[in-house]
Design a protein around this motif. Structure first.
Motif, PDB file in Angstrom:
ATOM      1  N   MET A 181       0.853  -1.196   0.000  1.00 51.32           N
ATOM      2  CA  MET A 181       0.000   0.000   0.000  1.00 51.32           C
ATOM      3  C   MET A 181       0.883   1.240   0.000  1.00 51.32           C
ATOM      4  N   THR A 182       0.650   2.145  -0.954  1.00 48.67           N
ATOM      5  CA  THR A 182       1.452   3.345  -1.060  1.00 48.67           C
ATOM      6  C   THR A 182       0.936   4.416  -0.117  1.00 48.67           C
ATOM      7  N   ARG A 183       1.819   4.991   0.652  1.00 47.69           N
ATOM      8  CA  ARG A 183       1.423   6.042   1.577  1.00 47.69           C
ATOM      9  C   ARG A 183       1.170   7.342   0.809  1.00 47.69           C
ATOM     10  N   PRO A 184       0.122   8.102   1.154  1.00 46.74           N
ATOM     11  CA  PRO A 184      -0.135   9.366   0.471  1.00 46.74           C
ATOM     12  C   PRO A 184       1.089  10.281   0.519  1.00 46.74           C
ATOM     13  N   ARG A 185       1.227  11.081  -0.506  1.00 45.69           N
ATOM     14  CA  ARG A 185       2.388  11.969  -0.562  1.00 45.69           C
ATOM     15  C   ARG A 185       2.432  12.915   0.622  1.00 45.69           C
ATOM     16  N   LEU A 186       1.273  13.435   1.017  1.00 51.81           N
ATOM     17  CA  LEU A 186       1.223  14.363   2.136  1.00 51.81           C
ATOM     18  C   LEU A 186       0.056  13.983   3.034  1.00 51.81           C
ATOM     19  N   THR A 187       0.356  13.424   4.215  1.00 54.79           N
ATOM     20  CA  THR A 187      -0.688  13.033   5.154  1.00 54.79           C
ATOM     21  C   THR A 187      -1.127  14.243   5.965  1.00 54.79           C
ATOM     22  N   LEU A 188      -2.166  14.049   6.776  1.00 49.51           N
ATOM     23  CA  LEU A 188      -2.622  15.121   7.655  1.00 49.51           C
ATOM     24  C   LEU A 188      -1.512  15.539   8.618  1.00 49.51           C
ATOM     25  N   LEU A 189      -0.792  14.551   9.169  1.00 45.06           N
ATOM     26  CA  LEU A 189       0.307  14.876  10.080  1.00 45.06           C
ATOM     27  C   LEU A 189       1.411  15.649   9.367  1.00 45.06           C
ATOM     28  N   ASP A 190       1.679  15.296   8.114  1.00 45.89           N
ATOM     29  CA  ASP A 190       2.679  16.043   7.355  1.00 45.89           C
ATOM     30  C   ASP A 190       2.223  17.485   7.154  1.00 45.89           C
ATOM     31  N   THR A 191       0.944  17.663   6.874  1.00 47.60           N
ATOM     32  CA  THR A 191       0.408  19.016   6.696  1.00 47.60           C
ATOM     33  C   THR A 191       0.543  19.825   7.981  1.00 47.60           C
ATOM     34  N   VAL A 192       0.202  19.192   9.114  1.00 48.48           N
ATOM     35  CA  VAL A 192       0.337  19.871  10.403  1.00 48.48           C
ATOM     36  C   VAL A 192       1.801  20.215  10.671  1.00 48.48           C
ATOM     37  N   THR A 193       2.710  19.318  10.308  1.00 50.10           N
ATOM     38  CA  THR A 193       4.134  19.584  10.484  1.00 50.10           C
ATOM     39  C   THR A 193       4.556  20.814   9.702  1.00 50.10           C
TER      40      THR A 193
END
Length: 228
Positions: free
Chosen positions: A1-13
């Protein structure tokens, strides 16, 4: 399963890095021109003063810590093919954001808010203590689910040599810090200072030492432990 390029946690970071960096630039360019309290004694009185450049540098350091710590946890998670480990590393990213964001809030309220010698105001130690309690509650609630990594959690030689030791020591640390944080939140507006901060410091040291001991104890009894 490919992880999304930008997760919610990445956005918060990314948002947190931008916000703290903006605060650093604002302080450097338009912050208080007078002395800024940079350190406080146990009774909440400023005992060392700096200027806005020092405060801006401190906030720039927090910006770098956010980018490096939370970013590294995201990077580790992206490289993991194990969904369970990936979730555990994302929890580590969340803990980094909670801890660094809370620490930045403490800096902003307890240091910049007491920026003038002329104001004669003491640090709001009760508010600072409550913020610390909130950080402990938030991080303690998730610490027991973080996957092994070199940045977040009970990182001892024994926890790295035994997955059982890692899990149990971090679960213990999470419970200890959660309840310590809850007690701190309740006691913050009531307990006299400096007794409150002295007690909190002693409790944090005991909780940390207990968690380290737990990692050694479980490693020693784990039949699947790795030798040194």
């Amino acid at each position: 399963m490919t992880r999304p390029r930008l997760t919610l946690l990445d956005t918060v970071t990314v948002v947190m890095v931008v916000v703290i960096a903006t605060l650093a630039v604002w302080v450097a360019v338009a912050g208080p021109t007078g002395p800024i309290a940079m350190h406080f004694d146990l009774q909440g009185r400023p005992d060392r003063w700096g200027d806005r450049r020092e405060m801006a540098g401190l906030l720039a350091f927090m910006t770098a810590m956010t980018a490096l710590t939370a970013g590294a946890m995201s990077w580790y998670a992206r490289r993991s093919d194990d969904p369970s480990r990936r979730r555990g590393l994302e929890i580590g990213q969340l803990i980094a954001l909670l801890a660094i964001g809370g620490t930045t809030a403490i800096l902003w309220t307890a240091i910049l808010g007491q920026s003038s010698v002329g104001a004669g105001a003491e640090a709001t130690t009760g508010w600072t203590m409550a913020l610390m309690g909130a950080i402990f509650v938030a991080t303690g609630a998730f610490l027991g689910r973080v996957a092994p990594n070199p940045l977040i959690g009970v990182r001892t030689p024994w926890s790295f040599k035994s997955r059982r030791a890692w899990d149990r020591s971090n679960r213990l640390a999470g419970r200890l810090f959660f309840w310590l944080g809850l007690a701190t939140l309740i006691a913050a507006p009531l307990v006299p200072q400096p007794a409150g901060f002295v007690t909190l410091t002693a409790a944090v040291l005991i909780a940390a030492a207990w968690s380290v001991f737990e990692s050694w104890r479980v490693w020693k009894s784990d039949p699947d432990r790795q030798p040194f």
